[in-house]
Design a protein around this motif. Structure first.
Motif, PDB file in Angstrom:
ATOM      1  N   LEU A   1     -56.324   5.750  12.783  1.00 47.01           N
ATOM      2  CA  LEU A   1     -55.228   5.563  13.672  1.00 47.01           C
ATOM      3  C   LEU A   1     -55.782   6.132  15.284  1.00 47.01           C
ATOM      4  O   LEU A   1     -55.295   5.493  16.114  1.00 47.01           O
ATOM      5  CB  LEU A   1     -53.943   6.159  13.425  1.00 47.01           C
ATOM      6  N   VAL A   2     -56.410   7.044  15.163  1.00 47.47           N
ATOM      7  CA  VAL A   2     -57.033   7.352  16.584  1.00 47.47           C
ATOM      8  C   VAL A   2     -57.593   6.448  17.147  1.00 47.47           C
ATOM      9  O   VAL A   2     -57.507   6.478  18.498  1.00 47.47           O
ATOM     10  CB  VAL A   2     -57.788   8.689  16.270  1.00 47.47           C
TER      11      VAL A   2
ATOM     12  N   GLY B   1     -55.259  -1.702  19.550  1.00 49.08           N
ATOM     13  CA  GLY B   1     -53.748  -1.335  19.431  1.00 49.08           C
ATOM     14  C   GLY B   1     -53.239  -2.707  18.419  1.00 49.08           C
ATOM     15  O   GLY B   1     -52.359  -2.476  17.737  1.00 49.08           O
ATOM     16  N   LEU B   2     -53.595  -3.745  18.824  1.00 48.55           N
ATOM     17  CA  LEU B   2     -52.752  -4.863  18.034  1.00 48.55           C
ATOM     18  C   LEU B   2     -53.480  -5.264  16.703  1.00 48.55           C
ATOM     19  O   LEU B   2     -53.004  -5.981  15.922  1.00 48.55           O
ATOM     20  CB  LEU B   2     -52.975  -6.340  19.032  1.00 48.55           C
TER      21      LEU B   2
ATOM     22  N   HIS C   1     -48.465  -2.151   4.612  1.00 45.67           N
ATOM     23  CA  HIS C   1     -49.530  -3.056   5.303  1.00 45.67           C
ATOM     24  C   HIS C   1     -49.397  -2.244   6.845  1.00 45.67           C
ATOM     25  O   HIS C   1     -48.640  -3.036   7.697  1.00 45.67           O
ATOM     26  CB  HIS C   1     -49.324  -4.549   5.250  1.00 45.67           C
ATOM     27  N   TYR C   2     -50.265  -1.498   7.194  1.00 50.51           N
ATOM     28  CA  TYR C   2     -49.857  -0.921   8.323  1.00 50.51           C
ATOM     29  C   TYR C   2     -51.150  -0.853   9.518  1.00 50.51           C
ATOM     30  O   TYR C   2     -50.869  -1.052  10.497  1.00 50.51           O
ATOM     31  CB  TYR C   2     -50.073   0.827   8.293  1.00 50.51           C
ATOM     32  N   GLU C   3     -52.149  -1.882   9.073  1.00 49.73           N
ATOM     33  CA  GLU C   3     -53.410  -2.317   9.933  1.00 49.73           C
ATOM     34  C   GLU C   3     -53.848  -3.352   9.110  1.00 49.73           C
ATOM     35  O   GLU C   3     -53.626  -3.806   8.037  1.00 49.73           O
ATOM     36  CB  GLU C   3     -54.396  -1.206   9.880  1.00 49.73           C
ATOM     37  N   ILE C   4     -54.517  -4.407  10.087  1.00 44.31           N
ATOM     38  CA  ILE C   4     -54.892  -5.582   9.632  1.00 44.31           C
ATOM     39  C   ILE C   4     -55.589  -5.584   8.134  1.00 44.31           C
ATOM     40  O   ILE C   4     -55.506  -6.590   7.481  1.00 44.31           O
ATOM     41  CB  ILE C   4     -55.780  -6.506  10.586  1.00 44.31           C
TER      42      ILE C   4
END
Length: 371
Positions: A242-243, A300-301, A225-228
């Motif tokens: 990711l950019v 970013g968060l 799980h790398y992003e919400i």
């Protein structure tokens, strides 16, 4: 500038929930659009080496073989880095073996496929038309051609959907053997059919349970799980997305596309007639330091590992831990700091928007000057 988004707005059918810039496929419009797109790219692209390209829509795979060949001719002028990522969005119904082979030949190495659900009643509700067997056959075909980096989209929190139905969908998704899943809780956006039909979203408690089910089940099956809203197998995170989340600059080409170049965020027109006349731009805005820092937090968060405080310091020349809102959220345990990463406490992932709103409208420049 290392990333490019290209918008292809044409679709064979319009999904009931979609609020993106889109038009029903018309051959004459596509031909004119590709000419206009080439003009925009020639005018704006400054010959940088590109690390990520994302062709989205709309439904890029709705284009014919001849039209796709023209599109790839336009794209071929971009200088690609050695370890580039080139993503192309597809629909199951419109991606054929011939089109897939053309994509592979033209350096596409990542596919993003709108599957959304396998449940027949929800497919009808969303105005999607694929079947489970068709998806399995097409995914296998794509793997045989050589595509080993495939994302599929999952929509959940559909009206009257149960946890059991969502669980069944996740099971079927996992059987496909793909390495990236993007998940979306259904949003009822203005100007969509669902909005016009006055469809309501589901109960928040059930939505929360569904989110937790997705997170736990994908984690149990080897996904990070790398992003919400995004999950991947190790090494298959979306470099292009990711950019965005790292608040880096990128080109946006095409009708309705957005970009971030030289400190300016811009939106292209959603008016196809204007775009075809090379009247590309709708609006642009030069960001202040305050706005850049605000975006740094809000974007970013979203990442599970949050913001690297050393990178933040290099970028802005200021210690992120001296910002008042950061100190307050650390005190209330809504933010956590581990090694050099500042991130949202996992217990608050689901209500991350309530946390991110605290970063809006803050006078960061004053705090920087005071410290």
């Amino acid at each position: 500038m290392t990333s490019i988004y290209i918008h292809i707005p044409f679709c064979n059918t319009i999904c009931s929930y979609c609020d993106f810039c889109k038009f029903i496929y018309t051959k004459k419009w596509v031909e004119q659009y590709l000419v206009a797109l080439e003009k925009e790219i020639n005018a704006r692209y400054k010959n940088e080496t590109i690390e990520t390209i994302y062709v989205g829509g709309g439904t890029p795979s709705s284009l014919s073989l001849e039209e796709l060949t023209k599109l790839f001719f336009i794209i071929s002028k971009f200088k690609l880095s050695k370890d580039y990522e080139f993503t192309f969005e597809c629909n199951i119904e419109s991606i054929t073996k011939e089109k897939a082979m053309l994509l592979f030949k033209n350096k596409v190495n990542r596919l993003s496929i709108g599957v959304e659900t396998f449940n027949k009643k929800y497919l009808s509700f969303l105005n999607r038309h694929h079947k489970l067997d068709e998806v399995k056959k097409k995914i296998n075909m794509l793997k045989q051609i050589g595509f080993n980096n495939i994302n599929i989209d999952l929509i959940y929190a559909l009206p009257k959907q149960t946890l059991n139905e969502l669980n069944e969908d996740i099971d079927e998704f996992l059987k496909l053997g793909i390495n990236h899943i993007s998940t979306y809780s259904l949003m009822i956006e203005p100007h969509t059919k669902l909005y016009i039909d006055k469809i309501n979203t589901i109960d928040e408690d059930l939505d929360y349970q569904m989110y937790n089910l997705i997170c736990q089940k994908l984690k149990d099956n080897g996904f990070i799980h790398y992003e919400i809203s995004n999950f991947s197998k190790l090494g298959y995170q979306s470099k292009h997305n990711l950019v965005y989340w790292q608040n880096l600059e990128y080109y946006g080409f095409g009708v309705g596309a957005s970009g971030y170049v030289d400190g300016i965020r811009y939106d292209n027109t959603k008016n196809l007639t204007k775009y075809l006349k090379s009247e590309w731009l709708d609006n642009k805005h030069l960001l202040s330091l305050n706005e850049k820092i605000e975006n740094e937090f809000i974007l970013g968060l979203r990442k599970i590992n949050g913001i690297n405080i050393k990178d933040f310091s290099k970028k802005y020349g200021f210690d992120v831990l001296k910002i008042d809102v950061v100190k307050q959220l650390l005190e209330t345990k809504k933010l956590e700091l581990e090694k050099n990463n500042l991130f949202i406490n996992p217990a608050y992932f689901y209500i991350q928007n309530e946390i991110l709103i605290d970063f809006v409208g803050v006078d960061y420049e004053r705090q920087i000057n005071c410290n």
